[in-house]
Motif scaffolding. Structure first.
Motif, mmCIF file in Angstrom:
data_model
loop_
_atom_site.group_PDB
_atom_site.id
_atom_site.type_symbol
_atom_site.label_atom_id
_atom_site.label_comp_id
_atom_site.label_asym_id
_atom_site.label_seq_id
_atom_site.Cartn_x
_atom_site.Cartn_y
_atom_site.Cartn_z
ATOM 1 N N SER A 1 0.815 -1.123 0.019
ATOM 2 C CA SER A 1 -0.097 -0.047 0.012
ATOM 3 C C SER A 1 0.789 1.269 0.296
ATOM 4 O O SER A 1 0.541 2.271 0.588
ATOM 5 C CB SER A 1 -0.960 -0.033 1.269
ATOM 6 O OG SER A 1 -1.925 -0.884 1.147
ATOM 7 N N GLY A 2 1.995 1.195 -0.902
ATOM 8 C CA GLY A 2 2.574 2.379 -0.914
ATOM 9 C C GLY A 2 3.751 2.586 0.445
ATOM 10 O O GLY A 2 4.405 3.627 0.048
ATOM 11 N N GLU A 3 3.896 1.716 1.170
ATOM 12 C CA GLU A 3 4.734 1.872 2.390
ATOM 13 C C GLU A 3 5.689 0.922 2.384
ATOM 14 O O GLU A 3 5.242 -0.349 2.061
ATOM 15 C CB GLU A 3 4.011 1.863 3.513
ATOM 16 C CG GLU A 3 3.140 3.357 3.742
ATOM 17 C CD GLU A 3 2.453 3.422 5.058
ATOM 18 O OE1 GLU A 3 2.218 2.299 5.691
ATOM 19 O OE2 GLU A 3 2.040 4.250 5.342
ATOM 20 N N VAL A 4 7.011 0.783 2.970
ATOM 21 C CA VAL A 4 7.855 -0.269 2.868
ATOM 22 C C VAL A 4 7.666 -1.120 4.337
ATOM 23 O O VAL A 4 7.588 -0.247 5.454
ATOM 24 C CB VAL A 4 9.184 -0.031 2.798
ATOM 25 C CG1 VAL A 4 10.162 -1.009 3.194
ATOM 26 C CG2 VAL A 4 9.401 0.599 1.282
ATOM 27 N N TRP A 5 7.415 -2.061 4.462
ATOM 28 C CA TRP A 5 7.168 -3.070 5.816
ATOM 29 C C TRP A 5 8.438 -4.153 5.918
ATOM 30 O O TRP A 5 8.846 -4.685 4.697
ATOM 31 C CB TRP A 5 5.989 -3.639 5.485
ATOM 32 C CG TRP A 5 4.451 -2.780 5.647
ATOM 33 C CD1 TRP A 5 4.150 -1.924 5.067
ATOM 34 C CD2 TRP A 5 3.548 -3.116 6.687
ATOM 35 N NE1 TRP A 5 2.870 -1.626 5.501
ATOM 36 C CE2 TRP A 5 2.655 -2.227 6.392
ATOM 37 C CE3 TRP A 5 3.481 -3.861 7.812
ATOM 38 C CZ2 TRP A 5 1.317 -2.127 7.338
ATOM 39 C CZ3 TRP A 5 2.341 -3.933 8.567
ATOM 40 C CH2 TRP A 5 1.453 -3.114 8.322
ATOM 41 N N SER A 6 8.388 -4.100 7.024
ATOM 42 C CA SER A 6 9.390 -5.617 7.261
ATOM 43 C C SER A 6 8.605 -6.694 7.383
ATOM 44 O O SER A 6 7.282 -6.630 7.332
ATOM 45 C CB SER A 6 10.123 -5.694 8.747
ATOM 46 O OG SER A 6 9.007 -5.419 9.521
ATOM 47 N N ALA A 7 8.894 -7.819 6.668
ATOM 48 C CA ALA A 7 8.036 -9.063 6.400
ATOM 49 C C ALA A 7 8.933 -10.477 6.499
ATOM 50 O O ALA A 7 10.118 -10.408 6.770
ATOM 51 C CB ALA A 7 7.635 -8.919 4.886
ATOM 52 N N ARG A 8 8.339 -11.321 6.572
ATOM 53 C CA ARG A 8 9.222 -12.451 6.568
ATOM 54 C C ARG A 8 7.895 -13.521 6.181
ATOM 55 O O ARG A 8 6.743 -13.359 5.985
ATOM 56 C CB ARG A 8 8.870 -13.186 8.094
ATOM 57 C CG ARG A 8 8.014 -13.233 9.110
ATOM 58 C CD ARG A 8 8.619 -14.086 10.319
ATOM 59 N NE ARG A 8 7.614 -14.377 11.118
ATOM 60 C CZ ARG A 8 6.659 -13.744 12.022
ATOM 61 N NH1 ARG A 8 7.334 -12.556 12.109
ATOM 62 N NH2 ARG A 8 5.890 -14.224 12.770
ATOM 63 N N ALA A 9 8.449 -14.875 5.510
ATOM 64 C CA ALA A 9 7.753 -15.894 4.942
ATOM 65 C C ALA A 9 6.890 -16.516 5.975
ATOM 66 O O ALA A 9 7.250 -16.691 7.130
ATOM 67 C CB ALA A 9 8.596 -16.778 4.092
ATOM 68 N N ALA A 10 5.604 -17.097 5.468
ATOM 69 C CA ALA A 10 4.829 -17.506 6.297
ATOM 70 C C ALA A 10 5.330 -19.220 6.564
ATOM 71 O O ALA A 10 4.729 -19.495 7.697
ATOM 72 C CB ALA A 10 3.555 -17.659 5.807
ATOM 73 N N ARG A 11 6.173 -19.552 5.844
ATOM 74 C CA ARG A 11 6.539 -21.104 5.975
ATOM 75 C C ARG A 11 8.022 -21.265 6.040
ATOM 76 O O ARG A 11 8.798 -20.384 5.360
ATOM 77 C CB ARG A 11 5.741 -21.819 5.087
ATOM 78 C CG ARG A 11 4.314 -21.980 5.048
ATOM 79 C CD ARG A 11 3.625 -22.802 3.930
ATOM 80 N NE ARG A 11 3.639 -21.911 2.973
ATOM 81 C CZ ARG A 11 3.217 -22.384 1.695
ATOM 82 N NH1 ARG A 11 3.591 -23.847 1.492
ATOM 83 N NH2 ARG A 11 3.409 -21.528 0.526
ATOM 84 N N ASP A 12 8.681 -22.012 6.776
ATOM 85 C CA ASP A 12 9.895 -22.343 6.581
ATOM 86 C C ASP A 12 10.334 -22.738 5.378
ATOM 87 O O ASP A 12 9.760 -23.591 4.640
ATOM 88 C CB ASP A 12 10.355 -23.413 7.706
ATOM 89 C CG ASP A 12 10.631 -22.692 9.326
ATOM 90 O OD1 ASP A 12 10.564 -21.320 9.287
ATOM 91 O OD2 ASP A 12 10.168 -23.447 10.303
ATOM 92 N N GLY A 13 11.584 -22.384 4.819
ATOM 93 C CA GLY A 13 12.189 -22.617 3.530
ATOM 94 C C GLY A 13 11.668 -22.034 2.439
ATOM 95 O O GLY A 13 12.187 -22.287 1.317
ATOM 96 N N LEU A 14 10.826 -20.915 2.643
ATOM 97 C CA LEU A 14 10.123 -20.337 1.554
ATOM 98 C C LEU A 14 11.204 -18.889 1.424
ATOM 99 O O LEU A 14 11.392 -18.338 2.457
ATOM 100 C CB LEU A 14 9.035 -19.696 1.738
ATOM 101 C CG LEU A 14 7.768 -21.009 1.434
ATOM 102 C CD1 LEU A 14 6.381 -20.229 1.652
ATOM 103 C CD2 LEU A 14 8.024 -21.447 0.238
ATOM 104 N N VAL A 15 11.461 -18.516 0.320
ATOM 105 C CA VAL A 15 12.420 -17.343 0.025
ATOM 106 C C VAL A 15 11.629 -16.525 -1.205
ATOM 107 O O VAL A 15 11.641 -17.231 -2.099
ATOM 108 C CB VAL A 15 13.812 -17.555 -0.407
ATOM 109 C CG1 VAL A 15 14.527 -16.255 -0.615
ATOM 110 C CG2 VAL A 15 14.514 -18.367 1.102
#
Length: 160
Positions: free
Chosen positions: A106-120
């Motif tokens: 939504s136009g803003e930079v957020w910190s994020a992480r993958a929902a499942r281990d092993g995903l990149v």
């Protein structure tokens, strides 16, 4: 207690309710108006407070749910804040894995992480927000996209 005090309190509740629209303070206004009526009929002060409390609680638990259901049927309520971000797609601006990354949402930079281990998810990939944990968006693959790449090694650099 003079009925004008109760009427004044009821009007204050009405004005604040108009500003907040939560259907809570209007119930207290109803209780105050009931206490004003009790006062006008000559009830002692302790009974006026009992009438105020009883009428407010009765309105909160009987009338408020009915009003909310009616309002929701008439117009859909638009989600705001965190709830509005769930299910939205976002663009990865720094690789996102189980340990972290960055997305543009939504136009803003957020910190994020993958929902499942092993995903990149590599930079430039489109992802979907599945939940928000604190100030971190938890993302997964967008249903229409191909599966994201998997990785057995995780970058421990928190700035990626």
């Amino acid at each position: 207690m003079d009925p004008l005090w109760w009427i004044g309190a009821g009007l204050v509740f009405v004005v604040i309710e108009i500003l907040t629209l939560g259907f809570v303070l209007i119930m207290f206004a109803g209780g105050a108006f009931a206490a004003a009526l009790a006062s006008a009929l000559g009830a002692p002060t302790w009974l006026q407070f009992v009438v105020f409390a009883a009428a407010s609680v009765l309105l909160l638990f009987a009338l408020r749910p009915w009003l909310l259901r009616r309002l929701k049927r008439r117009m859909p309520l638009e989600e705001t804040n965190v709830a509005a971000q769930l299910g939205r797609s976002a663009m990865v601006v720094a690789d996102v894995g189980p340990l972290g990354g960055r997305i543009k949402l939504s136009g803003e930079v957020w910190s994020a992480r993958a929902a499942r281990d092993g995903l990149v998810f590599p930079e430039g990939a489109e992802v979907q927000v599945v939940r928000i944990d604190g100030a971190t968006a938890v993302v997964d693959a967008v249903a229409r996209d191909s599966a994201p790449s998997t990785s057995t090694t995780h970058d421990s650099n928190p700035h990626s």
